[in-house]
Scaffold this motif. Structure first.
Motif, PDB file in Angstrom:
ATOM      1  N   THR A  42       0.853  -1.172   0.000  1.00  0.00           N
ATOM      2  CA  THR A  42       0.000   0.000   0.000  1.00  0.00           C
ATOM      3  C   THR A  42       0.896   1.231   0.000  1.00  0.00           C
ATOM      4  O   THR A  42       2.124   1.096   0.078  1.00  0.00           O
ATOM      5  N   ASP A  43       0.328   2.396  -0.108  1.00  0.00           N
ATOM      6  CA  ASP A  43       1.135   3.614  -0.126  1.00  0.00           C
ATOM      7  C   ASP A  43       1.980   3.711   1.137  1.00  0.00           C
ATOM      8  O   ASP A  43       1.453   3.813   2.239  1.00  0.00           O
ATOM      9  N   ASP A 181      -7.062  -2.265  -7.385  1.00  0.00           N
ATOM     10  CA  ASP A 181      -7.026  -1.976  -5.948  1.00  0.00           C
ATOM     11  C   ASP A 181      -8.134  -2.729  -5.221  1.00  0.00           C
ATOM     12  O   ASP A 181      -9.277  -2.776  -5.685  1.00  0.00           O
ATOM     13  N   TYR A 187      -4.374   2.990  -3.023  1.00  0.00           N
ATOM     14  CA  TYR A 187      -3.665   1.824  -3.520  1.00  0.00           C
ATOM     15  C   TYR A 187      -3.494   0.763  -2.435  1.00  0.00           C
ATOM     16  O   TYR A 187      -2.959   1.033  -1.363  1.00  0.00           O
ATOM     17  N   LEU A 188      -3.959  -0.433  -2.705  1.00  0.00           N
ATOM     18  CA  LEU A 188      -3.776  -1.575  -1.815  1.00  0.00           C
ATOM     19  C   LEU A 188      -3.836  -2.838  -2.662  1.00  0.00           C
ATOM     20  O   LEU A 188      -4.837  -3.096  -3.332  1.00  0.00           O
TER      21      LEU A 188
END
Length: 204
Positions: A42-43, A181, A187-188
């Motif tokens: 993720t981010d 996502d 984002y993940l």
């Protein structure tokens, strides 16, 4: 060294001489259980090693003794841990859910019970079990990470031990990677690698 090479050549020759596990018009029915590890990104963070479990079934059709298609449905459970920390604040999140996954792909049986394949799947989260804890106490996991339906790409490799009888145990190693996502909030990603054991029955 030469003896080992000769043994390997002989084994490959035997495998190559075997007929495929399937024949044109075969309609395999398969029931599977898979278990393995999951991970994601993720981010700003990568996950630790998680856990993945699935159970389900597939049905297929072989257009020749080598190439066929498979589709089905599985129930998947995954649990993937993340940790963030900095400036006196920490957050631990276990992204976890039960999903309905619908895979569809192409399978190839080049020799004997050898099976290779791959395709795409759609995962639909049914129950969000995400758990979160921060520096101030427990947090609501459903608020921290929301989930949405996501697409995946997967590849399989394995062996059908019942190929000579038309029914029996089948082992597959599967790798899957999300292509979209899994959360609507940013984002993940989600990947997994697991071993699948199943029972395959070929109808004609």
């Amino acid at each position: 060294m030469i003896k080992r090479l000769l043994v390997m050549v002989c084994v490959l020759a035997v495998l190559a001489s075997q007929a495929s596990a399937y024949e044109e018009g075969d309609k395999p029915l398969e029931f599977e259980v898979g278990i393995g590890t999951s991970w994601g990104e993720t981010d700003g963070a990568s996950s630790g090693a998680g856990f993945e479990f699935e159970v389900g079934g597939k049905v297929g059709y072989f257009f020749s003794n080598i190439v066929g298609v498979m589709g089905g449905a599985t129930l998947d459970y995954f649990s993937t841990p993340y940790s963030w920390s900095g400036s006196g604040y920490s957050l631990d999140v276990d992204v976890s859910a039960i999903c309905l996954t619908l895979p569809a792909g192409v399978y190839v049986s080049p020799s004997g019970g050898l099976i290779f394949g791959g395709g795409f799947s759609l995962s639909i989260p049914l129950i969000n079990l995400t758990d979160a804890n921060d520096s101030y106490g427990s947090a609501n996991g459903n608020d921290v990470v929301k989930l949405q339906p996501f697409f995946n790409f997967y590849i399989d490799a394995g062996y059908d031990f019942g190929e000579s009888l038309g029914k029996g145990i089948k082992l597959l190693l599967r790798y899957s990677k999300s292509l979209s996502d899994i959360s609507p909030d940013g984002y993940l990603s989600k990947d997994f690698l697991h071993l699948m054991i199943g029972y395959s029955y070929i109808t004609y």
